[in-house]
Design an enzyme around this catalytic site. Sequence first.
Site, PDB file in Angstrom:
ATOM      1  N   GLU A 127      31.506  30.024  18.361  1.00  0.00           N
ATOM      2  CA  GLU A 127      32.598  29.894  17.386  1.00  0.00           C
ATOM      3  C   GLU A 127      33.714  28.985  17.914  1.00  0.00           C
ATOM      4  OE1 GLU A 127      32.341  33.676  14.443  1.00  0.00           O
ATOM      5  OE2 GLU A 127      33.708  33.910  16.133  1.00  0.00           O
ATOM      6  N   GLU A 159      25.604  34.387  12.660  1.00  0.00           N
ATOM      7  CA  GLU A 159      26.303  35.678  12.603  1.00  0.00           C
ATOM      8  C   GLU A 159      26.627  36.024  11.151  1.00  0.00           C
ATOM      9  OE1 GLU A 159      29.714  36.349  15.068  1.00  0.00           O
ATOM     10  OE2 GLU A 159      28.971  35.044  16.679  1.00  0.00           O
TER      11      GLU A 159
END
Length: 371
Positions: free
Chosen positions: A167, A269
Site C-alpha cells: 500500500e 486485499e
Amino acid sequence: MKRTIAALLCGAALALPAIPPPAGAASTALAPLSIRGADVSSLPKSEAFGGRWLDAGGTRRDALAILRDSGVNTIRLKVWVNPADGYNNKSRVLAMARRVKALGMGLLVDFHYSDNWADPGKQYKPAAWTSYNFTRLRQAVYDHTYDVLNGLRSQGTAADMVQVGNEISSGMLWEDGRSSNWGNLSQLLISGTSAVRTVFPSAKIILHLPDGGDNALYRWWFDNARSRGVPFDIIGFSYYPVWHGTLAAFRSNINDITARYGKPALVVETAYPFTAGNDDFLANVVGGSEPYAGYPATSAGQTNMLRAVKDVVAAVPNGRGLGVVWWEPTWTAVRGSGWDPTDPNSGNAWENQALFDFNDRALPALAELGR
C-alpha cells in the site's frame, strides 16, 4: 490494510453511512477468477496460541487445508524485517511457504520493508536501517528482498508473485522514500524489483496501492512509476468497500487503469464484516451501526459483497481482472495473536471480517471466495 493501526490501537469503532448497492450486485460471478486468494499472515501466531478452525461441516482441520478444499488457490504472506514477536520474518515465511506449496497452492510474497505494519499512514524503516544513507538503503532493499526470495528458492518453494512494498501510495521507507520524492522512491522500487528478477525471473511483480476507487491516485502514482522506469507486471489494488468508495467507483478505476497501462489487476486485499458483533476485548475497526456499504453485516451480506467485488474483477475488459485475495480470513479472536507485535496482550480488531465465525466454523463467503 487501509486503516492505520493507530485506529486499532485506540479501539475506535468505525460507523459510516450506508451506500446503496449497485443493481445486480448479488448476481453470480461472470467467470471463475484465475486467482482466488487469502492472506493468512497471522495464521502461524494464531496456531501457536491455540487457534482452531472448523470446515463448513464442523470438523476441526488445518486452516490451510480448509482454504484449499474450499477452492482457494493462492496464499499471500507478508514479510517484516525484524518484528518484535518473531512472526512474519524470513524464517516464518519460509516455513509457511513449505506448507502452502505442499498443498499445491500459489504463493504471493508481500514485502513491507518494515519491522511492523506498513500502510498509507506509516511506512517506517526497520530499526536496523534507520542510520543508513540513501545508497546503503537502496542496497538494503535489494539484499533483504534477495535474501528472503533466495531462501524460498533454496528450499524449492518458488514465489509466483511478489509485492515490492505494501500500500505504497505515500511511498516507503520514510523519509527517504516518500512519494513526494519520486526520484528516491523509484530507485528503492527498482532495487526491490531487480532482486525479484534476479532470483525468480518468471515471478510476477506487483505494485500495490490502497483506495481502489480513487482513479486520480492510481493515475498519478503509476504515471510516475512508469515514467521513471519502475518495472511491474500486475497492478495491485486494495478495495475495502467500507473505506474505498462505491463499487461503481472501483469498477471505473480498475477498468481505466488496466487499459491505461496495459497491465492486469489483482485485488490483493479485500474484506467485509459478517457481523457487527465483537469476539474479544478490542473494539473492531469496522463496528457500530450498519450496513456499512449497502450490505448488512451478516453472513449473507458478506457473501454478497464478495460476489459483487468478484463480478467487477471478472468483468474487466480483455481478461485483465486476475482475481481477489481476502485479507486475513483466518484471523479469529485468539488471545495472544493480536495486532501489535510489540504487545503480547493486544487484541484483534478484525475478527468480524474473518471467514470463520465466532464458533470457528467456515462461513459461506469462504466457498464464494473459492468458486
